[in-house]
Design a protein around this motif. Structure first.
Motif, PDB file in Angstrom:
ATOM      1  N   THR A  44       0.716  -1.258  -0.125  1.00 61.08           N
ATOM      2  CA  THR A  44      -0.074   0.019  -0.085  1.00 61.08           C
ATOM      3  C   THR A  44       0.832   1.360  -0.048  1.00 61.08           C
ATOM      4  N   GLU A  45       0.207   2.328  -0.599  1.00 61.00           N
ATOM      5  CA  GLU A  45       1.021   3.582  -0.669  1.00 61.00           C
ATOM      6  C   GLU A  45       1.353   4.244   1.109  1.00 61.00           C
ATOM      7  N   GLY A  46       0.624   3.849   1.845  1.00 56.52           N
ATOM      8  CA  GLY A  46       0.877   4.069   3.034  1.00 56.52           C
ATOM      9  C   GLY A  46       2.034   3.501   3.679  1.00 56.52           C
ATOM     10  N   GLN A  47       2.280   2.329   3.305  1.00 57.91           N
ATOM     11  CA  GLN A  47       3.664   1.555   3.720  1.00 57.91           C
ATOM     12  C   GLN A  47       4.846   2.144   2.734  1.00 57.91           C
ATOM     13  N   LEU A  48       4.657   2.353   1.572  1.00 62.57           N
ATOM     14  CA  LEU A  48       5.665   2.729   1.039  1.00 62.57           C
ATOM     15  C   LEU A  48       6.302   4.186   1.330  1.00 62.57           C
ATOM     16  N   ALA A  50       5.915   5.455   4.485  1.00 64.42           N
ATOM     17  CA  ALA A  50       6.060   5.407   5.791  1.00 64.42           C
ATOM     18  C   ALA A  50       7.430   6.057   6.051  1.00 64.42           C
ATOM     19  N   ARG A  51       7.585   7.143   7.290  1.00 63.71           N
ATOM     20  CA  ARG A  51       8.689   7.806   7.617  1.00 63.71           C
ATOM     21  C   ARG A  51       9.780   6.745   7.913  1.00 63.71           C
ATOM     22  N   SER A  52       9.470   5.654   8.450  1.00 63.01           N
ATOM     23  CA  SER A  52      10.380   4.766   8.965  1.00 63.01           C
ATOM     24  C   SER A  52      11.482   4.475   7.910  1.00 63.01           C
ATOM     25  N   ARG A  53      10.826   4.127   6.728  1.00 64.12           N
ATOM     26  CA  ARG A  53      11.599   3.529   5.649  1.00 64.12           C
ATOM     27  C   ARG A  53      12.577   4.553   5.273  1.00 64.12           C
ATOM     28  N   PHE A  54      12.655   5.787   5.197  1.00 69.67           N
ATOM     29  CA  PHE A  54      13.444   6.894   5.251  1.00 69.67           C
ATOM     30  C   PHE A  54      14.375   7.188   6.321  1.00 69.67           C
ATOM     31  N   ALA A  55      13.683   7.137   7.510  1.00 72.90           N
ATOM     32  CA  ALA A  55      14.719   7.597   8.661  1.00 72.90           C
ATOM     33  C   ALA A  55      15.535   6.373   8.803  1.00 72.90           C
ATOM     34  N   ASP A  56      15.451   5.106   8.483  1.00 67.64           N
ATOM     35  CA  ASP A  56      16.265   4.098   8.645  1.00 67.64           C
ATOM     36  C   ASP A  56      17.522   4.138   7.534  1.00 67.64           C
ATOM     37  N   ARG A  57      17.207   5.159   6.475  1.00 68.92           N
ATOM     38  CA  ARG A  57      18.249   5.206   5.344  1.00 68.92           C
ATOM     39  C   ARG A  57      19.191   6.707   5.669  1.00 68.92           C
ATOM     40  N   ASP A  88       5.714  12.257  13.419  1.00 70.79           N
ATOM     41  CA  ASP A  88       4.490  11.435  12.571  1.00 70.79           C
ATOM     42  C   ASP A  88       4.761  10.686  11.280  1.00 70.79           C
ATOM     43  N   ARG A  89       4.365   9.364  11.243  1.00 64.85           N
ATOM     44  CA  ARG A  89       4.784   8.635  10.080  1.00 64.85           C
ATOM     45  C   ARG A  89       4.141   9.164   8.883  1.00 64.85           C
ATOM     46  N   HIS A  90       3.065   9.909   8.777  1.00 58.32           N
ATOM     47  CA  HIS A  90       2.659  10.287   7.578  1.00 58.32           C
ATOM     48  C   HIS A  90       2.696  12.006   7.114  1.00 58.32           C
ATOM     49  N   HIS A  91       3.471  12.532   7.940  1.00 59.37           N
ATOM     50  CA  HIS A  91       3.581  14.056   7.665  1.00 59.37           C
ATOM     51  C   HIS A  91       5.152  14.512   8.164  1.00 59.37           C
ATOM     52  N   TYR A  92       5.987  14.437   6.872  1.00 59.44           N
ATOM     53  CA  TYR A  92       7.496  14.629   7.389  1.00 59.44           C
ATOM     54  C   TYR A  92       8.071  15.181   6.009  1.00 59.44           C
ATOM     55  N   ARG A  93       9.296  15.785   6.330  1.00 55.20           N
ATOM     56  CA  ARG A  93       9.918  16.241   5.185  1.00 55.20           C
ATOM     57  C   ARG A  93      11.312  15.658   5.038  1.00 55.20           C
ATOM     58  N   LEU A  94      11.529  15.492   3.601  1.00 57.60           N
ATOM     59  CA  LEU A  94      12.892  14.774   3.540  1.00 57.60           C
ATOM     60  C   LEU A  94      13.770  15.896   2.938  1.00 57.60           C
ATOM     61  N   THR A  95      15.151  15.753   3.361  1.00 60.84           N
ATOM     62  CA  THR A  95      16.006  16.589   2.637  1.00 60.84           C
ATOM     63  C   THR A  95      17.256  15.820   1.935  1.00 60.84           C
ATOM     64  N   PHE A  96      17.343  16.218   0.737  1.00 57.99           N
ATOM     65  CA  PHE A  96      18.645  15.549  -0.032  1.00 57.99           C
ATOM     66  C   PHE A  96      19.671  16.335  -0.292  1.00 57.99           C
ATOM     67  N   ARG A  97      20.965  15.961  -0.617  1.00 54.36           N
ATOM     68  CA  ARG A  97      22.153  16.756  -1.025  1.00 54.36           C
ATOM     69  C   ARG A  97      22.887  15.884  -2.111  1.00 54.36           C
ATOM     70  N   CYS A  98      23.037  16.836  -3.193  1.00 45.41           N
ATOM     71  CA  CYS A  98      23.890  16.318  -4.276  1.00 45.41           C
ATOM     72  C   CYS A  98      25.397  17.174  -4.250  1.00 45.41           C
ATOM     73  N   PRO A 117      12.018   0.809  -4.985  1.00 42.72           N
ATOM     74  CA  PRO A 117      11.920   1.971  -5.729  1.00 42.72           C
ATOM     75  C   PRO A 117      10.871   2.860  -5.303  1.00 42.72           C
ATOM     76  N   THR A 118      10.965   4.310  -5.063  1.00 45.41           N
ATOM     77  CA  THR A 118       9.827   4.995  -4.535  1.00 45.41           C
ATOM     78  C   THR A 118       9.721   6.257  -5.410  1.00 45.41           C
ATOM     79  N   SER A 119       8.651   6.842  -5.927  1.00 44.41           N
ATOM     80  CA  SER A 119       8.515   8.154  -6.589  1.00 44.41           C
ATOM     81  C   SER A 119       8.337   9.143  -5.703  1.00 44.41           C
ATOM     82  N   MET A 120       8.917  10.126  -5.836  1.00 45.76           N
ATOM     83  CA  MET A 120       8.712  11.378  -5.052  1.00 45.76           C
ATOM     84  C   MET A 120       8.969  12.645  -5.959  1.00 45.76           C
TER      85      MET A 120
END
Length: 140
Positions: A44-48, A50-57, A88-98, A117-120
């Motif tokens: 499900t999109e909710g799992q895809l 989920a904040r924890s998937r990114f926080a773990d990485r 909150d696992r459904h409301h967060y912001r990701l920051t990436f650097r190149c 693979p996840t589309s953002m």
């Protein structure tokens, strides 16, 4: 003229399949044996998203693939959105650097080993296009 929703069309199609099976088999619908579907880690999109998937990485490299090619970005932060509950696992912001100027804003596929693979939608947050933001704000 009637309004048809996607849901009503799908429901009508499913009803037609069941009715077709009943009529074609003289009143008894039988399901043909099928192989079990392959297990997918995120169904499900909710799992895809989920904040924890990114926080773990956090601090890991991602291949970021888009229409113009791919680049590598490092996930540098997973942060709360203003007004959202902390963590909150459904409301967060990701920051990436190149390390070099990256692409213009758009939808990209984030990939890495062991990660579905996840589309953002990524938006550069500086003029040099070295830092990018993605917001996950799901209505749960």
């Amino acid at each position: 003229m009637s309004d048809l929703s996607r849901r009503s069309v799908l429901a009508a199609g499913a009803t037609g399949l069941v009715a077709g099976g009943v009529l074609a088999d003289g009143g008894a619908a039988h399901a043909a044996p099928t192989a079990a579907p392959a297990a997918r880690p995120f169904t499900t999109e909710g799992q895809l998203y989920a904040r924890s998937r990114f926080a773990d990485r956090l601090k890991r490299r991602f291949s970021v693939r888009g229409p113009a090619g791919s680049t590598t970005m490092v996930l540098t932060a997973v942060e709360d959105l203003p007004g959202a509950a902390p963590g909150d696992r459904h409301h967060y912001r990701l920051t990436f650097r190149c390390s070099a100027p990256g692409p213009h804003q758009g939808t990209f596929t984030l990939e890495r080993s062991g990660f579905t693979p996840t589309s953002m939608f990524l938006v550069p947050s500086d003029e040099e296009r070295r830092h990018y933001l993605a917001v996950v704000n799901r209505g749960h």
